[in-house]
Scaffold this motif. Structure first.
Motif, PDB file in Angstrom:
ATOM      1  N   GLU A 284     -15.641 -78.848 -25.108  1.00 15.46           N
ATOM      2  CA  GLU A 284     -16.847 -78.679 -24.303  1.00 15.46           C
ATOM      3  C   GLU A 284     -17.918 -77.956 -25.098  1.00 15.46           C
ATOM      4  N   LYS A 285     -19.148 -78.407 -24.920  1.00 14.84           N
ATOM      5  CA  LYS A 285     -20.289 -77.787 -25.602  1.00 14.84           C
ATOM      6  C   LYS A 285     -21.538 -78.051 -24.769  1.00 14.84           C
ATOM      7  N   ASP A 286     -22.307 -77.009 -24.504  1.00 17.05           N
ATOM      8  CA  ASP A 286     -23.536 -77.120 -23.708  1.00 17.05           C
ATOM      9  C   ASP A 286     -23.274 -77.782 -22.350  1.00 17.05           C
ATOM     10  N   GLY A 287     -22.076 -77.533 -21.808  1.00 11.42           N
ATOM     11  CA  GLY A 287     -21.734 -78.057 -20.495  1.00 11.42           C
ATOM     12  C   GLY A 287     -21.277 -79.501 -20.488  1.00 11.42           C
ATOM     13  N   ALA A 288     -21.296 -80.140 -21.658  1.00 14.76           N
ATOM     14  CA  ALA A 288     -20.889 -81.550 -21.746  1.00 14.76           C
ATOM     15  C   ALA A 288     -19.515 -81.641 -22.412  1.00 14.76           C
ATOM     16  N   LEU A 289     -18.837 -82.772 -22.170  1.00 13.61           N
ATOM     17  CA  LEU A 289     -17.552 -83.021 -22.807  1.00 13.61           C
ATOM     18  C   LEU A 289     -17.767 -83.926 -24.011  1.00 13.61           C
ATOM     19  N   TRP A 290     -17.286 -83.481 -25.178  1.00 13.66           N
ATOM     20  CA  TRP A 290     -17.494 -84.207 -26.435  1.00 13.66           C
ATOM     21  C   TRP A 290     -16.169 -84.718 -26.992  1.00 13.66           C
ATOM     22  N   ALA A 291     -16.235 -85.854 -27.674  1.00 10.24           N
ATOM     23  CA  ALA A 291     -15.097 -86.339 -28.465  1.00 10.24           C
ATOM     24  C   ALA A 291     -15.273 -85.841 -29.887  1.00 10.24           C
ATOM     25  N   ARG A 292     -14.190 -85.292 -30.468  1.00 10.64           N
ATOM     26  CA  ARG A 292     -14.258 -84.773 -31.838  1.00 10.64           C
ATOM     27  C   ARG A 292     -14.079 -85.956 -32.815  1.00 10.64           C
ATOM     28  N   SER A 293     -14.933 -86.954 -32.663  1.00  7.79           N
ATOM     29  CA  SER A 293     -14.766 -88.205 -33.405  1.00  7.79           C
ATOM     30  C   SER A 293     -15.043 -88.064 -34.896  1.00  7.79           C
ATOM     31  N   SER A 294     -15.820 -87.043 -35.299  1.00  5.78           N
ATOM     32  CA  SER A 294     -16.102 -86.869 -36.731  1.00  5.78           C
ATOM     33  C   SER A 294     -14.829 -86.545 -37.519  1.00  5.78           C
ATOM     34  N   ALA A 295     -13.820 -86.024 -36.824  1.00  2.89           N
ATOM     35  CA  ALA A 295     -12.551 -85.725 -37.494  1.00  2.89           C
ATOM     36  C   ALA A 295     -11.695 -86.973 -37.667  1.00  2.89           C
ATOM     37  N   TYR A 296     -12.159 -88.102 -37.107  1.00  2.94           N
ATOM     38  CA  TYR A 296     -11.392 -89.351 -37.160  1.00  2.94           C
ATOM     39  C   TYR A 296     -12.171 -90.471 -37.837  1.00  2.94           C
ATOM     40  N   GLY A 297     -13.140 -90.064 -38.676  1.00  2.00           N
ATOM     41  CA  GLY A 297     -13.853 -91.053 -39.475  1.00  2.00           C
ATOM     42  C   GLY A 297     -15.233 -91.420 -38.984  1.00  2.00           C
ATOM     43  N   ASP A 298     -15.658 -90.881 -37.823  1.00  2.00           N
ATOM     44  CA  ASP A 298     -16.993 -91.196 -37.311  1.00  2.00           C
ATOM     45  C   ASP A 298     -18.029 -90.310 -37.997  1.00  2.00           C
ATOM     46  N   GLU A 299     -19.308 -90.693 -37.894  1.00  2.00           N
ATOM     47  CA  GLU A 299     -20.371 -89.914 -38.525  1.00  2.00           C
ATOM     48  C   GLU A 299     -20.633 -88.605 -37.778  1.00  2.00           C
ATOM     49  N   ASP A 300     -20.485 -88.639 -36.466  1.00  2.00           N
ATOM     50  CA  ASP A 300     -20.770 -87.469 -35.636  1.00  2.00           C
ATOM     51  C   ASP A 300     -19.772 -87.417 -34.484  1.00  2.00           C
ATOM     52  N   ASP A 301     -19.766 -86.287 -33.790  1.00  2.00           N
ATOM     53  CA  ASP A 301     -19.057 -86.203 -32.522  1.00  2.00           C
ATOM     54  C   ASP A 301     -19.928 -86.870 -31.453  1.00  2.00           C
ATOM     55  N   ARG A 302     -19.282 -87.333 -30.388  1.00  3.64           N
ATOM     56  CA  ARG A 302     -20.019 -88.083 -29.366  1.00  3.64           C
ATOM     57  C   ARG A 302     -19.808 -87.477 -27.978  1.00  3.64           C
ATOM     58  N   VAL A 303     -20.876 -87.480 -27.168  1.00  2.00           N
ATOM     59  CA  VAL A 303     -20.768 -86.999 -25.794  1.00  2.00           C
ATOM     60  C   VAL A 303     -20.080 -88.062 -24.942  1.00  2.00           C
ATOM     61  N   LEU A 304     -19.054 -87.630 -24.211  1.00  2.00           N
ATOM     62  CA  LEU A 304     -18.348 -88.537 -23.307  1.00  2.00           C
ATOM     63  C   LEU A 304     -18.800 -88.370 -21.861  1.00  2.00           C
ATOM     64  N   VAL A 305     -18.951 -87.099 -21.434  1.00  2.19           N
ATOM     65  CA  VAL A 305     -19.388 -86.817 -20.062  1.00  2.19           C
ATOM     66  C   VAL A 305     -20.557 -85.833 -20.133  1.00  2.19           C
ATOM     67  N   ARG A 306     -21.655 -86.178 -19.512  1.00  3.81           N
ATOM     68  CA  ARG A 306     -22.854 -85.352 -19.555  1.00  3.81           C
ATOM     69  C   ARG A 306     -22.645 -84.035 -18.808  1.00  3.81           C
ATOM     70  N   SER A 307     -23.472 -83.070 -19.104  1.00  4.84           N
ATOM     71  CA  SER A 307     -23.410 -81.774 -18.413  1.00  4.84           C
ATOM     72  C   SER A 307     -23.800 -81.963 -16.942  1.00  4.84           C
ATOM     73  N   HIS A 308     -23.457 -80.975 -16.100  1.00 13.06           N
ATOM     74  CA  HIS A 308     -23.799 -81.049 -14.674  1.00 13.06           C
ATOM     75  C   HIS A 308     -25.312 -81.132 -14.489  1.00 13.06           C
ATOM     76  N   GLU A 309     -26.065 -80.433 -15.372  1.00 17.61           N
ATOM     77  CA  GLU A 309     -27.523 -80.469 -15.281  1.00 17.61           C
ATOM     78  C   GLU A 309     -28.067 -81.883 -15.506  1.00 17.61           C
ATOM     79  N   LYS A 310     -27.327 -82.689 -16.272  1.00 16.58           N
ATOM     80  CA  LYS A 310     -27.750 -84.066 -16.555  1.00 16.58           C
ATOM     81  C   LYS A 310     -26.980 -85.080 -15.717  1.00 16.58           C
ATOM     82  N   GLY A 311     -26.360 -84.599 -14.657  1.00 18.05           N
ATOM     83  CA  GLY A 311     -25.712 -85.518 -13.724  1.00 18.05           C
ATOM     84  C   GLY A 311     -24.204 -85.544 -13.778  1.00 18.05           C
ATOM     85  N   GLY A 312     -23.620 -85.037 -14.865  1.00 19.06           N
ATOM     86  CA  GLY A 312     -22.168 -85.007 -15.001  1.00 19.06           C
ATOM     87  C   GLY A 312     -21.515 -86.383 -15.037  1.00 19.06           C
ATOM     88  N   THR A 313     -22.295 -87.395 -15.429  1.00 24.14           N
ATOM     89  CA  THR A 313     -21.782 -88.769 -15.418  1.00 24.14           C
ATOM     90  C   THR A 313     -21.264 -89.180 -16.802  1.00 24.14           C
TER      91      THR A 313
END
Length: 507
Positions: free
Chosen positions: A242-271
């Motif tokens: 979790e970071k800034d209220g959002a749920l992130w995938a630690r995809s950079s550790a698995y060959g991706d360029e960056d980590d990616r947001v999976l679920v938005r923060s509650h302030e952004k709808g939590g979707t």
């Protein structure tokens, strides 16, 4: 790779040479039917001069029944002139196989899904999405020709902000109002507003009808909203934080360029984000038993390739089972200048409009005749022409011309019996036809269907050259030449089918 007269000759020469032989056609027929540089490749290992090794191989090759004579040229090229019997064998196997010539070589055979187009149903299919479909479907056809079991899928988002804007735009028209500034406009929105109910299913029906007209039939349709509901069962299998209220995938550790947001923060709808839907969709594909999942995506999705591989690794799947094909943009050219032909909307061109103007065959051909890494400039004026200046018409004309010859021949004998001294044009045409198995296999392996139109033009060139110089009906070699025409017709028909173009009997 597929079995053919050429591959069998390569295998016999490889045994003689003690190394892998690849035959190439010299640009000048005076240098033989085929040539190989294997002597130059093996010389350092054998500690012989290339010329000396070439002489040895030429002497041994001349003893093969398929080889009429062999000579060494230059620093060590071995040039081969083939016997009429080889041409008879090559022609005979094409006649026996017909349009299946070169098919079924894949080993092991896989179950493959090709997901293509997948544009959100907020409007008709555009020419840009049509390139996705033409490219993806031609790859699917090549893989099926190879012997794989291939299914086509369309994946779309039926929920979320974009879809709501689309629905709101239709509702605004129904109320007699203008859609919002960021809404959807165009005659198609007005047409949907005249009908009751949710416009999304109706838009999907139109999309499916357009793609069926474009000769792409989808075996299944994936729904983002349905897949998103399965997200909770996959989240525990992912490396997340979790970071800034959002749920992130630690995809950079698995060959991706960056980590990616999976679920938005509650302030952004939590979707869930569309990246979260990607996770479920990829797992869903592989769970359905596909050995390989191929995504066809536009140039703005370059980063997605690594993201999908990272998902596969996190979920414990082999990332080699996931493949992303990227294609570039399409420009329409009229009178030498980039143009738009849409009557219904000023900022896009719909596929139906292009097919109305140039026909389905030309649309399919021109959207696949360049490599996916190249931007395509479609010359609309040329594509609409029904003359031999238009390459698809030129190839189709060769097929129709042969169909006419065969109609006039009635039930006359068709033979692969080659004359004692076949003409240069006859030899060149047989050699060109014999290229199909290897060329189709390479196109499938490289995901490069653009090789097929290029090859089809060369087949048509060689056929027209042969036909313009040699009488077929009522000639001394009628049976053989009818065989040559019949084999050419089968190869052209297959090439056209591989890129979704019809092979007409009359023009």
């Amino acid at each position: 790779m597929p079995d053919s007269a050429v591959s069998r000759l390569e295998a016999r020469l490889s045994e003689l040479a003690g190394g892998s032989v690849e035959l190439e056609r010299p640009s000048d027929a005076a240098h033989g039917d085929y040539a190989t540089n294997v002597a130059m490749q093996l010389a350092p290992v054998r500690k012989q001069s290339p010329r000396e090794l070439g002489e040895e191989l030429a002497g041994a090759a001349a003893g093969l029944e398929e080889v009429e004579r062999a000579e060494v040229a230059g620093p060590g090229f071995v040039n081969l002139w083939l016997a009429p019997s080889w041409y008879g064998d090559a022609l005979g196997e094409i006649l026996e196989a017909g349009t299946e010539y070169g098919a079924g070589w894949a080993e092991p055979r896989q179950r493959i899904q090709v997901e293509m187009v997948s544009a959100n149903p907020t409007g008709p299919v555009t020419v840009a999405s049509a390139r996705n479909g033409a490219y993806g479907d031609s790859v699917a056809r090549l893989l099926s020709f190879a012997g794989h079991a291939v299914e086509r899928e369309y994946y779309y988002n039926d929920a979320g902000a974009q879809m709501e804007r689309f629905r709101e735009s239709v509702e605004a028209i129904r109320r007699g109002e203008e859609p919002a500034e960021d809404g959807y406009r165009g005659d198609y929105v007005v047409e949907l507003a005249r009908q009751e109910g949710d416009p999304v299913p109706k838009m999907l029906e139109q999309i499916e009808a357009t793609l069926e007209r474009f000769r792409i039939h989808f075996d299944s349709w994936g729904l983002q909203s349905k897949l998103e509901r399965r997200l909770p069962e996959f989240l525990p299998r992912l490396d997340t934080y979790e970071k800034d209220g959002a749920l992130w995938a630690r995809s950079s550790a698995y060959g991706d360029e960056d980590d990616r947001v999976l679920v938005r923060s509650h302030e952004k709808g939590g979707t869930p984000t569309y990246r979260a839907a990607d996770v479920v969709y990829l797992a869903d594909k592989l769970e359905r038993g596909f050995d390989r999942a191929i995504y066809v995506l536009g140039a703005d999705h370059h980063g997605t390739r690594r993201w999908y591989a990272a998902i596969a690794r996190m979920l414990g799947y082999d990332p080699e089972r996931v493949e992303v094909l990227i294609y570039q943009l399409v420009h329409l050219i009229r009178g030498g200048e980039q143009t738009r032909i849409s009557k219904r909307r000023g900022d896009v061109v719909f596929l139906d409009e292009l097919m109305d103007e140039v026909g389905v065959d030309a649309a399919r051909w021109f959207l696949v005749n360049r490599g996916p890494d190249q931007t395509i400039d479609v010359d609309v004026d040329l594509a609409a022409e029904r003359t031999v200046k238009n390459p698809v018409y030129y190839v189709q004309y060769a097929h129709a011309r042969i169909a006419g010859i065969r109609r006039n021949a009635g039930d006359a004998e068709v033979s692969a019996q080659v004359p004692a001294e076949p003409a240069v044009e006859e030899r060149e045409l047989v050699k060109r036809l014999a290229e199909l198995p290897t060329l189709a296999a390479e196109a499938a392996e490289r995901r490069g269907p653009q090789a097929i139109p290029t090859y089809a033009i060369r087949v048509a060139d060689d056929f027209h050259r042969f036909y313009d110089r040699h009488r077929v009906l009522e000639s001394e070699q009628q049976a053989f030449r009818l065989g040559l025409c019949t084999a050419t017709q089968a190869v052209i028909a297959r090439c056209l089918d591989l890129v979704g173009v019809e092979a007409p009997e009359r023009m």
